[in-house]
Design an enzyme around this catalytic site. Structure first.
Site, PDB file in Angstrom:
ATOM      1  N   CYS A  15       0.841  -1.185   0.000  1.00 18.20           N
ATOM      2  CA  CYS A  15       0.000   0.000   0.000  1.00 18.20           C
ATOM      3  C   CYS A  15       0.882   1.243   0.000  1.00 18.20           C
ATOM      4  O   CYS A  15       2.087   1.172   0.182  1.00 18.20           O
ATOM      5  CB  CYS A  15      -0.898   0.000   1.226  1.00 18.20           C
ATOM      6  SG  CYS A  15      -1.824  -1.542   1.435  1.00 18.20           S
ATOM      7  N   LYS A  72       2.629  -2.449  -7.427  1.00 14.65           N
ATOM      8  CA  LYS A  72       3.992  -2.316  -7.912  1.00 14.65           C
ATOM      9  C   LYS A  72       5.011  -2.942  -6.970  1.00 14.65           C
ATOM     10  O   LYS A  72       5.897  -3.672  -7.375  1.00 14.65           O
ATOM     11  CB  LYS A  72       4.311  -0.835  -8.120  1.00 14.65           C
ATOM     12  CG  LYS A  72       5.684  -0.562  -8.715  1.00 14.65           C
ATOM     13  CD  LYS A  72       5.737  -1.034 -10.150  1.00 14.65           C
ATOM     14  CE  LYS A  72       7.029  -0.654 -10.827  1.00 14.65           C
ATOM     15  NZ  LYS A  72       7.130  -1.235 -12.163  1.00 14.65           N
ATOM     16  N   ASN A 114       1.043  -0.288   6.195  1.00 15.50           N
ATOM     17  CA  ASN A 114       1.428  -1.079   5.037  1.00 15.50           C
ATOM     18  C   ASN A 114       2.123  -2.329   5.556  1.00 15.50           C
ATOM     19  O   ASN A 114       3.060  -2.230   6.353  1.00 15.50           O
ATOM     20  CB  ASN A 114       2.371  -0.273   4.129  1.00 15.50           C
ATOM     21  CG  ASN A 114       2.769  -1.031   2.880  1.00 15.50           C
ATOM     22  OD1 ASN A 114       2.193  -2.070   2.559  1.00 15.50           O
ATOM     23  ND2 ASN A 114       3.758  -0.521   2.173  1.00 15.50           N
ATOM     24  N   GLY A 115       1.677  -3.492   5.125  1.00 13.07           N
ATOM     25  CA  GLY A 115       2.286  -4.729   5.600  1.00 13.07           C
ATOM     26  C   GLY A 115       1.221  -5.745   5.962  1.00 13.07           C
ATOM     27  O   GLY A 115       0.060  -5.640   5.563  1.00 13.07           O
ATOM     28  N   LYS A 155       3.800  -9.718 -19.700  1.00 17.71           N
ATOM     29  CA  LYS A 155       3.334  -8.362 -19.942  1.00 17.71           C
ATOM     30  C   LYS A 155       1.909  -8.364 -20.474  1.00 17.71           C
ATOM     31  O   LYS A 155       1.067  -7.571 -20.048  1.00 17.71           O
ATOM     32  CB  LYS A 155       4.248  -7.647 -20.940  1.00 17.71           C
ATOM     33  CG  LYS A 155       5.551  -7.160 -20.363  1.00 17.71           C
ATOM     34  CD  LYS A 155       5.334  -5.993 -19.414  1.00 17.71           C
ATOM     35  CE  LYS A 155       6.089  -6.073 -18.131  1.00 17.71           C
ATOM     36  NZ  LYS A 155       6.341  -7.229 -17.395  1.00 17.71           N
ATOM     37  N   GLU A 202       8.734 -13.150 -20.657  1.00 20.49           N
ATOM     38  CA  GLU A 202       8.446 -11.764 -20.292  1.00 20.49           C
ATOM     39  C   GLU A 202       7.344 -11.182 -21.167  1.00 20.49           C
ATOM     40  O   GLU A 202       6.476 -10.455 -20.686  1.00 20.49           O
ATOM     41  CB  GLU A 202       9.729 -10.922 -20.393  1.00 20.49           C
ATOM     42  CG  GLU A 202       9.557  -9.451 -20.094  1.00 20.49           C
ATOM     43  CD  GLU A 202       9.080  -9.131 -18.695  1.00 20.49           C
ATOM     44  OE1 GLU A 202       8.712  -7.968 -18.448  1.00 20.49           O
ATOM     45  OE2 GLU A 202       9.062 -10.038 -17.821  1.00 20.49           O
ATOM     46  N   ARG A 211       1.075   1.869  -6.033  1.00 18.17           N
ATOM     47  CA  ARG A 211       1.355   0.870  -5.000  1.00 18.17           C
ATOM     48  C   ARG A 211       0.090   0.173  -4.511  1.00 18.17           C
ATOM     49  O   ARG A 211       0.164  -0.816  -3.783  1.00 18.17           O
ATOM     50  CB  ARG A 211       2.069   1.528  -3.815  1.00 18.17           C
ATOM     51  CG  ARG A 211       3.385   2.176  -4.162  1.00 18.17           C
ATOM     52  CD  ARG A 211       4.011   2.813  -2.927  1.00 18.17           C
ATOM     53  NE  ARG A 211       4.454   1.812  -1.987  1.00 18.17           N
ATOM     54  CZ  ARG A 211       5.693   1.351  -1.894  1.00 18.17           C
ATOM     55  NH1 ARG A 211       6.612   1.801  -2.720  1.00 18.17           N
ATOM     56  NH2 ARG A 211       6.024   0.458  -1.009  1.00 18.17           N
ATOM     57  N   HIS A 271       5.878 -30.605 -27.297  1.00 19.42           N
ATOM     58  CA  HIS A 271       5.644 -31.486 -26.149  1.00 19.42           C
ATOM     59  C   HIS A 271       4.393 -31.073 -25.374  1.00 19.42           C
ATOM     60  O   HIS A 271       4.356 -31.154 -24.145  1.00 19.42           O
ATOM     61  CB  HIS A 271       6.865 -31.484 -25.243  1.00 19.42           C
ATOM     62  CG  HIS A 271       8.106 -31.988 -25.918  1.00 19.42           C
ATOM     63  ND1 HIS A 271       8.356 -33.326 -26.130  1.00 19.42           N
ATOM     64  CD2 HIS A 271       9.149 -31.332 -26.473  1.00 19.42           C
ATOM     65  CE1 HIS A 271       9.506 -33.473 -26.770  1.00 19.42           C
ATOM     66  NE2 HIS A 271      10.007 -32.271 -26.987  1.00 19.42           N
ATOM     67  N   GLU A 290      -0.597  -9.436 -17.768  1.00 18.11           N
ATOM     68  CA  GLU A 290      -0.664  -8.456 -16.679  1.00 18.11           C
ATOM     69  C   GLU A 290      -1.602  -7.299 -16.995  1.00 18.11           C
ATOM     70  O   GLU A 290      -2.369  -6.870 -16.130  1.00 18.11           O
ATOM     71  CB  GLU A 290       0.733  -7.861 -16.416  1.00 18.11           C
ATOM     72  CG  GLU A 290       1.628  -8.677 -15.519  1.00 18.11           C
ATOM     73  CD  GLU A 290       2.944  -7.950 -15.268  1.00 18.11           C
ATOM     74  OE1 GLU A 290       3.353  -7.883 -14.100  1.00 18.11           O
ATOM     75  OE2 GLU A 290       3.559  -7.447 -16.233  1.00 18.11           O
ATOM     76  N   TRP A 347      -3.892  -1.726  -1.262  1.00 19.26           N
ATOM     77  CA  TRP A 347      -3.964  -2.973  -2.026  1.00 19.26           C
ATOM     78  C   TRP A 347      -4.372  -4.039  -1.013  1.00 19.26           C
ATOM     79  O   TRP A 347      -3.628  -4.360  -0.093  1.00 19.26           O
ATOM     80  CB  TRP A 347      -2.614  -3.298  -2.653  1.00 19.26           C
ATOM     81  CG  TRP A 347      -2.635  -4.486  -3.562  1.00 19.26           C
ATOM     82  CD1 TRP A 347      -2.911  -4.483  -4.898  1.00 19.26           C
ATOM     83  CD2 TRP A 347      -2.355  -5.850  -3.226  1.00 19.26           C
ATOM     84  NE1 TRP A 347      -2.821  -5.764  -5.410  1.00 19.26           N
ATOM     85  CE2 TRP A 347      -2.484  -6.624  -4.408  1.00 19.26           C
ATOM     86  CE3 TRP A 347      -2.012  -6.501  -2.035  1.00 19.26           C
ATOM     87  CZ2 TRP A 347      -2.278  -7.997  -4.434  1.00 19.26           C
ATOM     88  CZ3 TRP A 347      -1.817  -7.877  -2.059  1.00 19.26           C
ATOM     89  CH2 TRP A 347      -1.948  -8.604  -3.243  1.00 19.26           C
TER      90      TRP A 347
END
Length: 612
Positions: free
Chosen positions: A2, A607, A100-101, A489, A485, A27, A508, A492, A74
């Site tokens: 957060c 983030k 935050n945590g 992206k 990657e 965040r 396979h 996301e 968040w």
């Protein structure tokens, strides 16, 4: 995960809090709130949704006051709604706190408090936290500062907290463990935030609070003590961040701005470190521990998400040039499988934010086993540089978009330099190859610029595939991590299901998915695997898959086979990921925008992942 911002001083707090929350919204952005103290009235206002929703809600409310705290969330404990949003009151409503945590023993604390008559409004561990602090203060009959210190000794988990009190109308109380907190030092004013972005407009002088430290800030004073009540002299750092680096600068989104910043950010990550004319290559953070790295029997690279992909690229580089075994581990799994770590092993920890909780936990485990830890991160003063023996900053500049772009390329550049330095020191690379790599490194920013100039073609391709439900990304060798990657992206920010594979693995299993509706992105540049990937393209074409190929300029063969091609300049095979990833970033961006997605704040993501 957060965002925290707080202020005490002579200015009106509300405008500082709102602007700070907007800068911290990357965040966390599912709910937000502020608390203001005005004439002994401690008022909390909070709202589900974005900071703009809170701003609208407060349009006709008196928000005067020169001290306040703000939070953008968040969600961890409790769904996103008005009640679970921060700040939270204590039971008496004399205190308000942002957090935050995550508090691991909140359930037992909550039951204890219920037994003492406490009632809770939210589902959060954070409300339990502030109730507990007030309970300790009443039980021990001590000052609020002492109550915070005593309460923190009972708390299990991670936290960055800021507390306001009706009884201390000009004072903020703050503490941290495992979650970042920065103090901005002004003239008769202080600022607090999760990172420097809300502070840089007002002051360049900051103090980074360390784990198990408690700060008390009033207009005229700052004191810091440890949880053991030992005084700490604040050490003031000077920020090098520029205000324009955290603004959009005319771009529609931060992500697009950061993609287009990569010529500069890649150059900055090499600035003062590479000079091909003289054969100079230096990372100052490696100098003291280079001998230990030379004699290491293996290197373990740890990271999460995009940083893990950068580590996979580094695995190829270290093994090819430095001839040392490398293992690349998810930091989130590393500590839970009782890994074998020997004294003298080298662990390279990669993180954009420098605060990734899983990576920090993996670092502490590796250190306890006698490993040498190198950090590669972007944020100066963050936790990982302080937890490692040595390392290097990427110097990519602030990255606000949640989906990492320029941080990835900067990480790959720094890791590449580390691998080349190690190879040179071990004598496992020829002088010719060494010089060739340095020359090519210095050309990368210009070549990225050339790819970006072709963005309209990538936008056109994106429009054709914006309604796709699935994507495959395939690459070989150095381009295999780029395939991973690219898939990450896309999912996301566009919410399209996408998977990345080594191209040879397609046969396979994944080949069963291919039909006339399946877009398959090949990273098919001219390298040692070129003939093999041509064969893989033929296999997809035979099953009517729709092929989009990223190829080296002037490729005549694949241009006749693929439905769409995106050309990129030629470079050394080991450096190709720095170029081949750029079209995939743009493809993901344009598809997401065309689908109406919020590319800077994709759903369910944040983030800086500061909880495990």
């Amino acid at each position: 995960m957060c965002g925290i911002v707080a202020y005490t001083g002579y200015r009106q707090a509300y405008p500082i809090l709102i602007k700070g929350l907007k800068r911290l919204e990357y965040r966390g952005y599912d709910s937000t709130g502020i608390a203001l103290l005005n004439e002994q009235s401690l008022n909390v206002y909070k709202k589900k949704g974005k900071v703009s929703d809170l701003e609208d809600f407060l349009a006709d409310i008196n928000v005067n006051g020169t001290i306040g705290i703000g939070h953008t969330r968040w969600a961890t404990h409790g769904e996103p709604n008005d009640v679970n949003a921060h700040p939270h009151y204590s039971f008496s409503k004399n205190l308000a706190m942002i957090h935050n945590g995550i508090i691991e023993n909140y359930s037992s604390l909550k039951q204890e408090l219920i037994n003492h008559g406490h009632e809770f409004q939210s589902q959060t561990d954070s409300e339990v936290f502030i109730h507990f602090i007030e309970h300790v203060q009443e039980k021990v009959n001590c000052s609020l500062e002492e109550a915070i210190r005593l309460a923190l000794k009972e708390i299990v988990g991670a936290y960055a907290i800021v507390i306001m009190s009706k009884d201390h109308p000009n004072t903020l109380f703050a503490a941290r463990k495992g979650s970042p907190l920065v103090i901005g030092v002004g003239e008769k004013e202080y600022f607090l935030a999760s990172d420097a972005t809300p502070i840089v407009e007002y002051t360049n002088d900051v103090v980074y609070l360390d784990d198990y430290e408690i700060a008390v800030l009033s207009r005229d004073s700052l004191t810091i003590k440890t949880i053991e009540d030992e005084s700490i002299a604040p050490y003031i750092h000077t920020l090098e961040m520029e205000l324009e680096s955290i603004e959009k600068g005319g771009y529609e989104h931060f992500m697009l701005k950061e993609i287009f910043e990569q010529p500069r950010s890649v150059h900055d990550s090499m600035r003062g470190r590479v000079n091909s004319a003289t054969g100079h290559l230096l990372l100052g953070g490696l100098r003291e521990y280079l001998n230990k790295m030379i004699h290491a029997r293996r290197i373990i690279i740890i990271g999460c998400g995009t940083s893990w992909h950068a580590g996979l690229v580094a695995e190829y580089i270290f093994e090819e040039f430095a001839r040392v075994p490398v293992e690349v581990e998810y930091a989130s799994e590393f500590r839970y499988r009782n890994p074998i770590i020997n004294e003298g092993d080298v662990v390279i920890a990669i993180s954009q934010s420098g605060e990734t909780a899983d990576t920090l936990a993996a670092i502490e485990l590796a250190k306890s086993k006698g490993a040498i830890i190198f950090g590669v991160c972007n944020v100066v003063g963050s936790s990982i540089p302080r937890a490692t023996h040595a390392g290097a900053y990427t110097h990519a500049g602030p990255e606000i978009g949640v989906a990492s772009t320029k941080a990835f390329t900067a990480q790959v550049v720094v890791l590449t330099m580390m691998g080349i330095i190690l190879a040179k020191a071990k004598g496992t690379i020829s002088e010719t190859d060494y010089r060739k790599l340095l020359v090519e490194l210095e050309t990368i920013p210009e070549k990225i610029e050339k790819i970006l100039s072709n963005h309209k073609q990538i936008e056109y391709i994106s429009d054709l595939f914006k309604e796709a439900r699935n994507f495959l990304f395939l690459g070989r060798g150095y381009n295999f991590p780029v395939a991973l990657e690219g898939a990450l992206k896309l999912k996301e920010i566009s919410y399209i299901h996408a998977e990345g594979y080594p191209a040879a693995e397609m046969k396979h299993g994944p080949i069963a998915l291919i039909d006339e509706e399946m877009p398959v992105v090949f990273i098919a540049t001219k390298d040692s695997s070129y003939e093999k990937i041509v064969s893989n393209i033929q296999e997809v074409r035979a099953r009517k898959g729709r092929v989009i190929a990223v190829v080296t300029e002037n490729d005549k063969l694949i241009s006749q086979m693929a439905e769409f091609i995106i050309e990129i300049p030629h470079t050394h095979e080991a450096l190709m990921p720095l170029l081949s990833v750029i079209p995939l970033q743009l493809l993901s961006y344009y598809i997401a925008v065309m689908r109406g997605c919020n590319v800077d704040q994709p759903r369910n993501l944040a983030k800086s992942v500061t909880v495990e």
